[in-house]
Design a protein around this motif. Structure first.
Motif, short mmCIF file in Angstrom:
data_model
loop_
_atom_site.label_atom_id
_atom_site.label_comp_id
_atom_site.label_asym_id
_atom_site.label_seq_id
_atom_site.Cartn_x
_atom_site.Cartn_y
_atom_site.Cartn_z
N PRO A 43 -10.09 41.70 -4.72
CA PRO A 43 -10.64 40.07 -4.99
C PRO A 43 -9.77 39.36 -5.77
N PHE A 44 -8.47 39.84 -6.13
CA PHE A 44 -7.46 38.80 -7.28
C PHE A 44 -6.57 38.46 -6.17
N TYR A 45 -6.23 39.04 -4.71
CA TYR A 45 -5.16 38.54 -4.32
C TYR A 45 -5.47 37.80 -2.87
N ARG A 46 -4.72 36.67 -2.53
CA ARG A 46 -5.00 35.89 -1.34
C ARG A 46 -4.98 36.96 -0.18
N VAL A 47 -5.87 36.57 0.90
CA VAL A 47 -5.86 37.42 1.98
C VAL A 47 -4.53 37.51 2.71
N GLY A 48 -3.67 36.47 2.61
CA GLY A 48 -2.42 36.51 3.24
C GLY A 48 -1.63 37.53 2.54
N ASP A 49 -1.66 37.41 1.23
CA ASP A 49 -0.79 38.45 0.48
C ASP A 49 -0.95 39.87 0.69
N GLN A 50 -2.52 40.14 1.10
CA GLN A 50 -3.05 41.50 1.40
C GLN A 50 -2.48 41.92 2.74
N LEU A 51 -2.35 40.89 3.43
CA LEU A 51 -2.00 41.16 5.04
C LEU A 51 -0.38 41.33 5.06
N HIS A 110 5.02 48.94 6.54
CA HIS A 110 5.41 49.76 7.59
C HIS A 110 6.66 48.99 8.48
N GLN A 111 6.98 47.81 8.16
CA GLN A 111 7.96 47.15 8.85
C GLN A 111 8.96 46.76 7.87
N ASP A 112 10.05 46.79 8.28
CA ASP A 112 11.24 46.11 7.69
C ASP A 112 11.48 44.54 8.13
N VAL A 113 10.55 43.79 7.26
CA VAL A 113 10.51 42.29 7.66
C VAL A 113 10.86 41.53 6.32
N THR A 114 11.19 40.39 6.43
CA THR A 114 11.32 39.53 5.43
C THR A 114 9.73 38.93 5.04
N LYS A 115 9.59 38.37 3.95
CA LYS A 115 8.20 37.97 3.50
C LYS A 115 7.94 37.01 4.71
N LYS A 116 8.96 35.89 4.96
CA LYS A 116 8.33 34.88 5.88
C LYS A 116 7.82 35.47 7.31
N GLU A 117 8.65 36.27 7.82
CA GLU A 117 8.34 37.15 8.89
C GLU A 117 6.96 37.71 8.83
N ALA A 118 6.67 38.38 7.85
CA ALA A 118 5.30 39.15 7.61
C ALA A 118 4.38 37.99 7.51
N ARG A 119 4.46 36.84 7.01
CA ARG A 119 3.54 35.77 6.73
C ARG A 119 3.09 35.45 7.91
N THR A 120 4.09 35.02 9.18
CA THR A 120 3.98 34.90 10.30
C THR A 120 3.25 35.67 11.10
N GLN A 121 3.48 37.11 11.04
CA GLN A 121 2.46 37.89 11.39
C GLN A 121 1.20 38.00 10.88
N ALA A 122 0.89 37.65 9.86
CA ALA A 122 -0.16 37.58 9.07
C ALA A 122 -1.09 36.44 9.58
N ILE A 123 -0.53 35.38 10.01
CA ILE A 123 -1.18 34.19 10.42
C ILE A 123 -1.48 34.43 11.72
N ASP A 124 -0.78 34.96 12.65
CA ASP A 124 -1.00 35.49 13.89
C ASP A 124 -2.08 36.44 14.12
N GLY A 125 -2.01 37.31 13.31
CA GLY A 125 -3.18 38.19 13.29
C GLY A 125 -4.45 37.80 12.86
N LEU A 126 -4.55 36.79 11.89
CA LEU A 126 -5.76 36.03 11.67
C LEU A 126 -6.45 35.37 12.87
N ARG A 127 -5.34 34.47 13.49
CA ARG A 127 -5.60 33.79 14.89
C ARG A 127 -6.24 34.89 15.85
N ARG A 128 -5.69 35.98 15.77
CA ARG A 128 -5.93 37.08 17.02
C ARG A 128 -7.61 37.38 16.88
N VAL A 129 -8.04 37.66 15.58
CA VAL A 129 -9.48 37.87 15.09
C VAL A 129 -10.46 36.49 15.27
#
Lengths: 330, 340
Positions: free
Chosen positions: A106-114, A121-140
């Motif tokens: 409950p204390f963390y933004r859903v983006g941060d949890q994603l 699991h992946q060696d990516v930068t925070k920025k890249e991970a955020r892009t993946q998180a947004i894509d993931g949310l769009r996909r669902v």
């Protein structure tokens, strides 16, 4: 052979308690083919959720005794190095739970949890991970994911939270997705959205899916194969059509006859299964279902109360655990 | 079938234009009322003697609050509730007590609705004790009879709730509810917390008790298949209002409100071939918040038939013949198969 992506052999899970040993799963053998959807059906205490937790490795090793083999794509999950197993969780296999509110922090933004899930699991930068998180949310199907990614779980509705959970489960492209009562906590109209979403995503990704549910309608809609559990055992397994149209175990027949149907006759008579689910500490002798079974008269002698039946062939790709299949008088 | 606008002496429950509004207060040291949740906003309904009215809807639609308001367990903002012809809207707590003999409730959660520190015998005897009723043959034998009637072993009278399974606990709750032979029982999701094989046991028990004692039920549930099985008449609620009400057969064979139609199509049937062949309408979005309901028809934000008028004009519940009422500007045509 297609039936070997996930193979479970003689799985036994028990919990020692003050009242005695709870045998939650007693000798479960099961296999799931790649890209297939298997539904595990059963009532509370049938062992369906414990089976899922054993596959995922979520059971506390200090309080649980686990025996048997669970092979995921050839890797023995129960024998392999705990570190290796941990790395598989989230990447090779992922799980969705019934209550999305208590599964998100409950204390963390859903983006941060994603983002955290991505970066484990992946060696990516925070920025890249955020892009993946947004894509993931769009996909669902979360509208306006660029903005929603910064929401806290409480700002989302139940259906949206379940979508976030699905996004999180799928974000590292797992080959196996286990959904434990994914729609039970949701409203009817939202349930339909979530089952549709899960089926669409499975079509796109080819993920193997295990859906654990008590809702026979959801099973009919989603599953290729059904496994019916009772008292910690598989009592029937087969293609969804076989199990629904040719149920071969009295418990399955009872279950199907006891649900009111939206497409049934108006004054349809409900035929409930008498009695209550068995104790897992002191399970009944013989067939675990025999105290509630109304068809045991068809089996000669006291076979049902003394000898546990094996899972025997009831048809092509269809097995059931009942003396009627071998000893029954038609 | 009862016509909700007519008064009939046959009706056990008559609810007219019931409103239950809860104030929303600001946070801080001096909370002010900053808004209202209109949990129930103008509900009228009738329950004929010996019959079951099903009240369905999604979480937050006000169905449980309606049930509680009928028993005066939720504060009534305006409107009236009559039980057996008596207006109970204004009765004081003291005056309400005799009413409790006539109307009882069965709750969803058999784990929290029974006092864990009381024996089953004490729980079931509570209505006799509170109402000062001495049943013929004494309380102890009445309790044993009740336990036997609902399918519990009377020898377990001294056990505690935690020694029983969910289904058995629901039987305890039912025994308590029928102890004084009420005319009305509000059943609030009585089977939704139970396992599938146990649900049918409880539904059959409730049906048998109704046959035997002629009670009326208000059966509140989100599961349309269950409501279809138990109710003679069904009302569908959305965001505090009844959007459709009809006899069971009418409602399920020819739903007129797009919401009812979508709700039915969203429920998968336990039959793979039939399910694959069914027409489905999956509504987008979630039910809106009752704190901030949409203007016009509350359903327009999710409706597949919505037009401009729906966004500004709230439709009133109107009679479409045969007691079938709908609150929609553009109801589904019969037969209801074409969503466009």
């Amino acid at each position: 052979m297609s039936h070997d992506f996930l193979q479970i052999n003689d799985l036994r899970v028990s919990f020692p308690t003050d009242d005695g040993v709870v045998r939650a799963v007693s000798g479960l053998t099961l296999s799931v083919g790649r890209g297939e959807t298997l539904a595990i059906v059963g009532e509370s205490g049938s062992g369906k959720s414990v089976t899922a937790q054993a596959i995922m490795g979520l059971l506390n090793p200090l309080a649980t005794e686990i025996d048997g083999r669970i092979l995921l794509d050839g890797v023995d999950l129960l024998a392999c190095d705990p570190e290796h197993r941990r790395s598989m969780r989230g990447s090779a296999m992922a799980m969705i739970f019934q209550d999305p509110l208590s599964s998100l922090h409950p204390f963390y933004r859903v983006g941060d949890q994603l983002i955290e899930a991505v970066r484990i699991h992946q060696d990516v930068t925070k920025k890249e991970a955020r892009t993946q998180a947004i894509d993931g949310l769009r996909r669902v199907g979360i509208p306006d994911p660029e903005r929603r990614v910064d929401d806290y779980p409480h700002q989302l509705s139940g259906g949206m939270r379940q979508r976030v959970m699905i996004a999180m489960a799928l974000i590292n492209g797992p080959q196996l997705l286990i959904a434990d009562e994914p729609t039970t906590a949701l409203d009817v109209t939202v349930q339909a959205q979530i089952t549709d979403l899960m089926m669409d995503l499975q079509q796109q990704t080819g993920t193997t899916m295990i859906v654990i549910t008590h809702d026979l309608g959801v099973v009919a809609e989603m599953a290729d194969h059904v496994c019916v559990m009772y008292g910690g055992r598989v009592v029937e397994y087969g293609t969804t059509d076989a199990v629904y149209y040719r149920p071969s175990m009295p418990y399955t027949r009872g279950l199907l006859a006891s649900v009111p149907r939206l497409d049934g006759a108006y004054d349809e008579h409900l035929d409930p299964i008498p009695g209550n689910p068995p104790s897992l500490i002191r399970p009944p002798s013989g067939c675990v279902f025999h105290p509630r079974c109304r068809e045991r008269e068809a089996v000669p002698g006291d076979l049902c109360s003394t000898v546990e039946p094996d899972l025997v062939t009831a048809g092509p790709d269809h097995r059931a655990r009942c003396h009627l299949l071998t000893e029954g008088t038609p | 079938m009862s016509d909700p606008t007519a008064t009939s002496s046959q009706d056990i429950v008559e609810v007219d234009d019931l409103r239950v509004h809860f104030p929303v207060r600001s946070r801080g040291l001096f909370p002010r009322v900053i808004g209202q949740v209109k949990a129930v906003d103008g509900v009228s309904l009738r329950i004929p003697s010996g019959q079951t009215l099903g009240l369905v809807g999604e979480s937050g639609c006000g169905k449980s609050t309606t049930g509680r308001a009928i028993l005066r367990l939720a504060p009534i903002t305006s409107g009236s509730v009559r039980l057996e012809g008596r207006d109970v809207t204004e009765l004081t707590r003291q005056q309400l007590r005799p009413l409790r003999r006539e109307a009882q409730m069965i709750f969803q959660d058999p784990f929290t609705s029974l006092n864990p520190r009381q024996t089953v015998g004490t729980i079931i005897a509570a209505p006799f004790r509170i109402q000062g009723v001495e049943p013929p043959g004494g309380v102890a034998s009445a309790v044993r009879e009740l336990m036997d009637r609902v399918g519990l072993n009377p020898e377990h009278v001294n056990r505690y709730p935690n020694e029983f399974s969910g289904g058995q606990r629901q039987r305890i709750g039912i025994a308590r509810a029928i102890a004084l032979r009420p005319r009305l029982i509000i059943c609030d999701e009585p089977v939704s917390a139970l396992d599938v094989s146990i649900q049918a046991q409880i539904l059959n028990l409730l049906a048998g008790l109704q046959d035997e004692f002629g009670m009326s039920y208000l059966f509140i549930a989100h599961d349309l298949a269950v409501v279809r099985h138990v109710a003679q008449r069904v009302a569908v609620m959305y965001l505090g209002r009844i959007v459709e009400s009809a006899s069971r057969d009418e409602l399920f064979s020819a739903p007129l409100h797009p919401y009812t139609f979508a709700l039915m199509s969203a429920i998968p049937v336990p039959d793979p071939v039939a399910q694959a062949a069914r027409e489905r309408i999956v509504l987008s979005g979630d039910p809106p918040s009752p704190l901030d309901p949409p203007p016009g028809c509350a359903f327009h934000t999710r409706c597949f038939k919505a037009q401009d008028r729906c966004r500004s004009d709230a439709p009133a519940l109107r009679e479409m013949g045969d007691g079938h009422q709908v609150a929609c500007h553009f109801p589904m045509a019969e037969p209801a198969t074409d969503p466009h």
